[in-house]
Design a protein around this motif. Structure first.
Motif, PDB file in Angstrom:
ATOM      1  N   MET A 142     -40.515  80.049 -42.701  1.00 55.29           N
ATOM      2  CA  MET A 142     -40.207  78.721 -43.240  1.00 55.29           C
ATOM      3  C   MET A 142     -38.765  78.712 -43.738  1.00 55.29           C
ATOM      4  SD  MET A 142     -43.676  77.975 -45.466  1.00 55.29           S
ATOM      5  CE  MET A 142     -43.759  79.603 -46.271  1.00 55.29           C
ATOM      6  N   LYS A 143     -38.151  77.504 -43.700  1.00 57.36           N
ATOM      7  CA  LYS A 143     -36.796  77.346 -44.250  1.00 57.36           C
ATOM      8  C   LYS A 143     -36.831  76.353 -45.406  1.00 57.36           C
ATOM      9  CE  LYS A 143     -34.358  78.002 -39.876  1.00 57.36           C
ATOM     10  NZ  LYS A 143     -33.594  77.328 -38.817  1.00 57.36           N
ATOM     11  N   LEU A 144     -36.218  76.750 -46.506  1.00 52.29           N
ATOM     12  CA  LEU A 144     -36.103  75.841 -47.643  1.00 52.29           C
ATOM     13  C   LEU A 144     -34.648  75.393 -47.754  1.00 52.29           C
ATOM     14  CD1 LEU A 144     -37.464  74.510 -50.146  1.00 52.29           C
ATOM     15  CD2 LEU A 144     -36.722  76.529 -51.448  1.00 52.29           C
ATOM     16  N   TYR A 145     -34.407  74.111 -47.564  1.00 53.66           N
ATOM     17  CA  TYR A 145     -33.060  73.551 -47.720  1.00 53.66           C
ATOM     18  C   TYR A 145     -32.796  73.454 -49.211  1.00 53.66           C
ATOM     19  CZ  TYR A 145     -33.300  73.078 -42.767  1.00 53.66           C
ATOM     20  OH  TYR A 145     -33.426  73.382 -41.433  1.00 53.66           O
ATOM     21  N   PHE A 146     -31.716  74.044 -49.658  1.00 56.45           N
ATOM     22  CA  PHE A 146     -31.613  74.655 -50.968  1.00 56.45           C
ATOM     23  C   PHE A 146     -30.244  74.463 -51.592  1.00 56.45           C
ATOM     24  CE2 PHE A 146     -30.180  78.404 -53.260  1.00 56.45           C
ATOM     25  CZ  PHE A 146     -31.257  78.732 -54.077  1.00 56.45           C
ATOM     26  N   ALA A 147     -30.213  74.202 -52.910  1.00 55.93           N
ATOM     27  CA  ALA A 147     -28.990  74.385 -53.713  1.00 55.93           C
ATOM     28  C   ALA A 147     -29.472  74.837 -55.087  1.00 55.93           C
ATOM     29  CB  ALA A 147     -28.184  73.099 -53.823  1.00 55.93           C
ATOM     30  N   ALA A 148     -28.890  75.897 -55.589  1.00 59.18           N
ATOM     31  CA  ALA A 148     -29.403  76.507 -56.819  1.00 59.18           C
ATOM     32  C   ALA A 148     -29.281  75.581 -58.026  1.00 59.18           C
ATOM     33  CB  ALA A 148     -28.668  77.818 -57.097  1.00 59.18           C
ATOM     34  N   ALA A 149     -28.335  74.639 -57.994  1.00 54.73           N
ATOM     35  CA  ALA A 149     -28.132  73.762 -59.150  1.00 54.73           C
ATOM     36  C   ALA A 149     -29.228  72.709 -59.303  1.00 54.73           C
ATOM     37  CB  ALA A 149     -26.772  73.071 -59.049  1.00 54.73           C
ATOM     38  N   SER A 150     -29.982  72.419 -58.237  1.00 54.45           N
ATOM     39  CA  SER A 150     -30.988  71.349 -58.304  1.00 54.45           C
ATOM     40  C   SER A 150     -32.260  71.821 -58.998  1.00 54.45           C
ATOM     41  CB  SER A 150     -31.346  70.872 -56.892  1.00 54.45           C
ATOM     42  OG  SER A 150     -32.611  70.209 -56.908  1.00 54.45           O
ATOM     43  N   PRO A 151     -32.701  71.111 -60.053  1.00 49.60           N
ATOM     44  CA  PRO A 151     -33.941  71.511 -60.721  1.00 49.60           C
ATOM     45  C   PRO A 151     -35.174  71.321 -59.823  1.00 49.60           C
ATOM     46  CG  PRO A 151     -33.187  69.391 -61.577  1.00 49.60           C
ATOM     47  CD  PRO A 151     -32.098  69.906 -60.663  1.00 49.60           C
ATOM     48  N   PHE A 152     -35.102  70.375 -58.897  1.00 47.50           N
ATOM     49  CA  PHE A 152     -36.230  70.148 -57.981  1.00 47.50           C
ATOM     50  C   PHE A 152     -36.349  71.307 -56.984  1.00 47.50           C
ATOM     51  CE2 PHE A 152     -35.044  65.915 -59.496  1.00 47.50           C
ATOM     52  CZ  PHE A 152     -36.272  65.436 -59.921  1.00 47.50           C
ATOM     53  N   VAL A 153     -35.203  71.803 -56.540  1.00 46.61           N
ATOM     54  CA  VAL A 153     -35.193  72.986 -55.681  1.00 46.61           C
ATOM     55  C   VAL A 153     -35.721  74.196 -56.455  1.00 46.61           C
ATOM     56  CG1 VAL A 153     -33.711  74.665 -54.533  1.00 46.61           C
ATOM     57  CG2 VAL A 153     -33.337  72.229 -54.154  1.00 46.61           C
ATOM     58  N   ARG A 154     -35.246  74.321 -57.691  1.00 49.02           N
ATOM     59  CA  ARG A 154     -35.673  75.478 -58.495  1.00 49.02           C
ATOM     60  C   ARG A 154     -37.198  75.490 -58.687  1.00 49.02           C
ATOM     61  NH1 ARG A 154     -33.521  77.425 -64.533  1.00 49.02           N
ATOM     62  NH2 ARG A 154     -34.148  79.599 -64.232  1.00 49.02           N
ATOM     63  N   LYS A 155     -37.761  74.320 -58.907  1.00 52.76           N
ATOM     64  CA  LYS A 155     -39.220  74.204 -59.050  1.00 52.76           C
ATOM     65  C   LYS A 155     -39.939  74.775 -57.829  1.00 52.76           C
ATOM     66  CE  LYS A 155     -41.020  70.107 -58.256  1.00 52.76           C
ATOM     67  NZ  LYS A 155     -41.481  68.703 -58.359  1.00 52.76           N
ATOM     68  N   VAL A 156     -39.468  74.429 -56.649  1.00 51.78           N
ATOM     69  CA  VAL A 156     -40.090  74.932 -55.417  1.00 51.78           C
ATOM     70  C   VAL A 156     -39.855  76.441 -55.288  1.00 51.78           C
ATOM     71  CG1 VAL A 156     -39.971  74.861 -52.895  1.00 51.78           C
ATOM     72  CG2 VAL A 156     -39.956  72.724 -54.204  1.00 51.78           C
ATOM     73  N   HIS A 157     -38.648  76.878 -55.599  1.00 54.37           N
ATOM     74  CA  HIS A 157     -38.296  78.295 -55.474  1.00 54.37           C
ATOM     75  C   HIS A 157     -39.148  79.134 -56.438  1.00 54.37           C
ATOM     76  CE1 HIS A 157     -34.737  81.397 -55.247  1.00 54.37           C
ATOM     77  NE2 HIS A 157     -35.794  81.799 -54.583  1.00 54.37           N
ATOM     78  N   MET A 158     -39.243  78.679 -57.704  1.00 55.53           N
ATOM     79  CA  MET A 158     -40.092  79.386 -58.677  1.00 55.53           C
ATOM     80  C   MET A 158     -41.552  79.415 -58.210  1.00 55.53           C
ATOM     81  SD  MET A 158     -39.029  78.432 -62.624  1.00 55.53           S
ATOM     82  CE  MET A 158     -40.396  79.424 -63.299  1.00 55.53           C
ATOM     83  N   SER A 159     -42.004  78.282 -57.675  1.00 53.13           N
ATOM     84  CA  SER A 159     -43.393  78.203 -57.197  1.00 53.13           C
ATOM     85  C   SER A 159     -43.628  79.222 -56.087  1.00 53.13           C
ATOM     86  CB  SER A 159     -43.695  76.797 -56.679  1.00 53.13           C
ATOM     87  OG  SER A 159     -43.605  75.859 -57.736  1.00 53.13           O
ATOM     88  N   ALA A 160     -42.668  79.325 -55.160  1.00 49.21           N
ATOM     89  CA  ALA A 160     -42.814  80.263 -54.041  1.00 49.21           C
ATOM     90  C   ALA A 160     -42.874  81.702 -54.556  1.00 49.21           C
ATOM     91  CB  ALA A 160     -41.655  80.087 -53.057  1.00 49.21           C
ATOM     92  N   ILE A 161     -42.076  82.002 -55.577  1.00 49.05           N
ATOM     93  CA  ILE A 161     -42.106  83.351 -56.152  1.00 49.05           C
ATOM     94  C   ILE A 161     -43.458  83.598 -56.830  1.00 49.05           C
ATOM     95  CG2 ILE A 161     -41.095  84.855 -57.924  1.00 49.05           C
ATOM     96  CD1 ILE A 161     -38.357  83.507 -57.301  1.00 49.05           C
TER      97      ILE A 161
END
Lengths: 201, 201
Positions: free
Chosen positions: A1-20
């Motif tokens: 899977m690919k996650l289109y991503f920028a570390a500054a976005s809190p919405f991205v971070r939510k998904v990234h934390m969830s994946a971890i």
């Protein structure tokens, strides 16, 4: 899977934390993506997300899943144990309502970031900024009143990302002084691997 | 159940249409609610939604369910046949992704309503307005490309509400000329009971 991503976005971070937290992060390739008001990114808006927002998830059959809340639900489904989002019953609606309130904090904070940083100074409207701060404070008080110690469901992950975004972009907003329970809770949350590994700075 | 409600909101309309389509509308009391930037409504923000947004659903045990997307999922669950949102599989993610894109059209259109109507003229920023119109056009093109004739799932209901909001607030935005399939589809949608009974004007 690919996650289109920028570390500054809190919405991205939510998904990234969830994946971890779900143990799925090794299956995900992070694709750095720049979206910003006034900057065209036709490759992204034509092929991935017509709204020009991040995150977006591209799954292995090529389908795109949007938005951050739907992606979290998809990952929760993929993991199979309903760790982030209870499958049914009152707990599901309680968690998803908290999730929506935390998303609202992020929306208001991102709106104020645009208003006070990206928008030319002469076009800024104090009433708007104050309105967003009122929403943020009311929502933080709502979470403070819950006195929850949980750290595992999507409402709590989202709240952690919202607070992290406030620290990142509005370091002078002294929320810890006003929300004593959240301050202690966030301290514990900030020691988790998922939170540390997704820090924006 | 009580639905905190204003007919002008496309997010409220989405929930209202969903309740009609699911045959649940008779169980719902509509509670007229005024929320607007700069207008305090402490009864609502303290008791119902700390974000000060509509819709909110109060269910019979007194719990509050937020936001519009979670409410639609709750109603879909209550009805029991997954009429609005497929229960599982690729169809669920396809429908919820379309739902998120339609929500994004509403967000962008509401943002432009604030920018061009509520915000004092001297503080308006053309780049922002143009950016929202670009998002709206890209998302409408995405739906146009789908060439879907479906009218029953939440993505389609949300798209109908987004188009209805554009007609209501931006009557000069001639989307029908550019999106021929959507124009025909919306014509059929606009003849349904749920669409007619929830018109904002």
């Amino acid at each position: 899977m690919k996650l289109y991503f920028a570390a500054a976005s809190p919405f991205v971070r939510k998904v990234h934390m969830s994946a971890i937290e779900l143990g799925l992060v090794k299956q995900i390739e992070l694709v750095s993506t720049h979206v910003s008001p006034g900057k065209e990114n036709a490759t992204y808006t034509d092929g991935i997300n017509p709204l020009g927002k991040i995150p977006a998830l591209e799954i292995d059959d090529g389908s795109i899943i949007l938005d951050s809340s739907v992606i979290c639900e998809y990952l929760n489904h993929l993991e199979g144990n309903n760790t982030l989002i209870p499958e049914r019953g009152p707990e599901r609606w309680r968690v998803q309502t908290g999730h929506a309130i935390a998303n609202g904090i992020m929306d208001a904070a991102v709106s104020n970031r645009y208003e006070t940083f990206m928008r030319p100074e002469e076009y800024r409207w104090d009433l708007w900024v104050n309105e967003q701060w009122a929403k943020i404070n009311q929502a933080l008080q709502w979470f403070e009143n819950q006195k929850s110690d949980s750290m595992e469901t999507i409402d709590q992950i989202s709240l952690a990302c919202a607070l992290g975004y406030l620290d990142f972009r509005f370091a002078d907003f002294a929320w810890r002084e006003r929300y004593a329970h959240l301050s202690l809770w966030h301290q514990r949350m900030s020691e988790t691997t998922a939170y540390r590994e997704t820090a924006p700075d």
